[in-house]
Motif scaffolding. Structure first.
Motif, short mmCIF file in Angstrom:
data_model
loop_
_atom_site.label_atom_id
_atom_site.label_comp_id
_atom_site.label_asym_id
_atom_site.label_seq_id
_atom_site.Cartn_x
_atom_site.Cartn_y
_atom_site.Cartn_z
N LEU A 20 46.90 40.21 -46.49
CA LEU A 20 45.74 39.74 -45.72
C LEU A 20 44.57 40.70 -45.87
N ALA A 21 44.87 42.01 -45.88
CA ALA A 21 43.82 43.01 -46.06
C ALA A 21 43.17 42.87 -47.43
N LEU A 22 43.97 42.56 -48.46
CA LEU A 22 43.42 42.36 -49.80
C LEU A 22 42.46 41.17 -49.83
N PHE A 23 42.82 40.09 -49.16
CA PHE A 23 41.95 38.91 -49.10
C PHE A 23 40.65 39.25 -48.37
N ILE A 24 40.75 40.01 -47.26
CA ILE A 24 39.55 40.37 -46.49
C ILE A 24 38.63 41.28 -47.31
N ILE A 25 39.23 42.30 -47.93
CA ILE A 25 38.44 43.22 -48.77
C ILE A 25 37.83 42.46 -49.93
N GLY A 26 38.63 41.57 -50.53
CA GLY A 26 38.13 40.77 -51.64
C GLY A 26 36.92 39.94 -51.28
N GLY A 27 36.91 39.40 -50.06
CA GLY A 27 35.76 38.62 -49.61
C GLY A 27 34.49 39.45 -49.53
N PHE A 28 34.61 40.71 -49.18
CA PHE A 28 33.45 41.59 -49.05
C PHE A 28 32.94 42.10 -50.39
N ASN A 32 36.33 35.82 -55.82
CA ASN A 32 36.36 34.39 -55.55
C ASN A 32 37.67 34.07 -54.84
N LEU A 33 37.63 33.97 -53.51
CA LEU A 33 38.84 33.80 -52.73
C LEU A 33 39.49 32.44 -52.94
N THR A 34 38.67 31.42 -53.18
CA THR A 34 39.23 30.09 -53.44
C THR A 34 40.09 30.11 -54.70
N ASP A 35 39.53 30.69 -55.75
CA ASP A 35 40.26 30.79 -57.01
C ASP A 35 41.51 31.65 -56.85
N ALA A 36 41.39 32.74 -56.11
CA ALA A 36 42.53 33.65 -55.91
C ALA A 36 43.65 32.95 -55.13
N PHE A 37 43.28 32.21 -54.10
CA PHE A 37 44.29 31.52 -53.29
C PHE A 37 45.00 30.45 -54.11
N ILE A 38 44.24 29.68 -54.89
CA ILE A 38 44.85 28.65 -55.73
C ILE A 38 45.76 29.29 -56.78
N LEU A 304 56.39 33.63 -51.97
CA LEU A 304 54.98 33.71 -51.55
C LEU A 304 54.50 35.15 -51.49
N LEU A 305 55.28 36.02 -50.85
CA LEU A 305 54.87 37.43 -50.73
C LEU A 305 54.80 38.10 -52.09
N PHE A 306 55.81 37.88 -52.91
CA PHE A 306 55.86 38.53 -54.22
C PHE A 306 54.69 38.10 -55.09
N GLN A 307 54.45 36.80 -55.17
CA GLN A 307 53.38 36.30 -56.03
C GLN A 307 52.00 36.63 -55.47
N ALA A 308 51.86 36.67 -54.15
CA ALA A 308 50.56 37.01 -53.55
C ALA A 308 50.17 38.44 -53.85
N ILE A 309 51.10 39.36 -53.67
CA ILE A 309 50.78 40.77 -53.91
C ILE A 309 50.60 41.03 -55.40
N LEU A 310 51.37 40.31 -56.22
CA LEU A 310 51.26 40.47 -57.67
C LEU A 310 49.93 39.93 -58.20
N THR A 311 49.37 38.95 -57.49
CA THR A 311 48.11 38.34 -57.91
C THR A 311 46.90 39.06 -57.36
N MET A 312 46.93 39.37 -56.06
CA MET A 312 45.72 39.87 -55.39
C MET A 312 45.41 41.33 -55.70
N THR A 313 46.43 42.17 -55.81
CA THR A 313 46.16 43.60 -56.01
C THR A 313 45.35 43.86 -57.28
N PRO A 314 45.73 43.32 -58.45
CA PRO A 314 44.91 43.56 -59.65
C PRO A 314 43.50 43.00 -59.53
N ILE A 315 43.36 41.81 -58.89
CA ILE A 315 42.04 41.20 -58.77
C ILE A 315 41.10 42.09 -57.98
N VAL A 316 41.57 42.59 -56.84
CA VAL A 316 40.73 43.43 -55.98
C VAL A 316 40.40 44.75 -56.66
#
Length: 348
Positions: A20-28, A32-38, A304-316
């Motif tokens: 959740l913190a990665l998504f919040i930081i990413g927004g700031f 592109n949070l829509t693309d990241a979530f999809i 969900l947890l594994f793929q979310a952290i694997l996706t969001m950390t590099p993006i941010v």
């Protein structure tokens, strides 16, 4: 809140907060949070059946299926035969699923004969069986009599290519079922598919697994895994039910491979199956499973947890430092989570 954390598990709650913190930081910082979530939910759909395939062997006491490539190769055979026959669209992917699961079941039966001889050392032996079968199939991919020009290598037309495109066959044939496009970048006009079909297929497989373990045979498999001596005293054929669990696990793995391939748009051969077993093991353990107990809830949460952290950390991190180190980070994160999952002592 305390009850929720206790039920959900403190490690998983901390990882959820981090995501959740990665998504919040990413927004700031302009991610592109829509693309990241999809991207996260796409990865969930592509990998969830692999994780689901862990349940039968865990429940039977065979442990974590590090030999998952045995089943995945069944799916790869189903896919290549479908392409050889030039089947297209939904019919092509259904054929690949059916044939792949049949091969997965056959390979699973042979695999189970080995595991029933090495009770207590299944996970170690399974790893070597998986790697050995990949090496054997590397030879077979070269000599099998496929002739489709889009599959074979070189001018002689012998041996299969490492990567085969599904563009003219059944690319996203499942993902597009009830799927819809979402604008992920308004400025560029980029649209991304939300793969509803993959979620439907996963839900179907998950429900069938759930129902199976409510049946008499499913309960017998669980009894064998919980206490094989008691199960044997109760008249349950331990080896038979262990064999059934391995067959189910490999058939599900084969189905997962076809689902992954149609979403990815390519069939990858040779050493490709090496990269699926360990993340699948890590995901189900991260979801709260142990080496002798697992359920569908563990699959959903863990994937969900594994793929979310694997996706969001590099993006941010890439957005912060403006350098693309995504592959390095994914490798570090993936292996780090695997080490955590395989060494944690929590049993639920």
């Amino acid at each position: 809140m305390r009850n929720f954390i206790k039920e959900f598990g403190l490690p998983r709650f901390i990882i959820l907060l981090f995501i959740l913190a990665l998504f919040i930081i990413g927004g700031f910082i302009g991610v592109n949070l829509t693309d990241a979530f999809i991207n996260v939910i796409n990865r969930f759909g592509m990998n969830a059946v692999f994780v689901l395939a862990m349940i039968p062997m865990i429940q039977s006491g065979c442990g974590l299926n590090f030999g998952l490539p045995v089943g995945l190769i069944g799916g790869m055979l189903g896919a290549t035969i479908s392409i050889q026959l030039q089947l297209q669209g939904f019919a092509g992917v259904v054929f690949a699923l059916f044939v792949g699961m049949v091969f997965g079941a056959i390979f699973g039966f042979l695999y189970s004969l080995i595991l029933n001889k090495v009770k207590g050392d299944e996970m170690i032996v399974a790893t070597y069986v998986g790697f050995s079968f990949i090496a054997f199939m590397n030879i077979m991919w070269v000599i099998l009599p496929f002739t489709n020009s889009e599959m074979v290598m070189g001018y002689e037309g012998k041996g299969l290519r490492t990567t085969i495109s599904l563009q003219n066959y059944w690319d996203k044939a499942i993902s597009k079922i009830l799927g819809f496009q979402v604008t992920s970048d308004a400025e560029l006009g980029t649209k991304t598919l939300v793969p509803i079909g993959m979620f439907i297929v996963f839900a179907l497989f998950a429900y069938l697994v759930y129902l199976y373990f409510k049946t008499k045979k499913g309960s017998a498999i669980t009894a064998v895994g919980s206490n094989p001596r008691y199960a044997k005293a109760a008249g349950i054929d331990v080896n038979k039910h262990r064999t059934i669990s391995v067959i189910l696990s490999c058939a599900l793995g084969a189905a997962g491979m076809v689902i992954y391939e149609q979403a990815y748009g390519f069939v990858q051969l040779y050493n490709a199956p090496q990269f699926f077993a360990f993340p699948s093991v890590a995901a189900i353990l991260l979801g709260g499973a142990s080496i002798n107990k697992a359920n569908v809830k563990n699959v959903i949460i863990g994937t969900l947890l594994f793929q979310a952290i694997l996706t969001m950390t590099p993006i941010v991190i890439n957005q912060v430092i403006k350098v693309d180190i995504s592959e390095v980070l994914r490798l570090i994160i993936s292996n780090g989570l695997i080490v955590y999952a395989l060494t944690r002592k929590e049993v639920k």
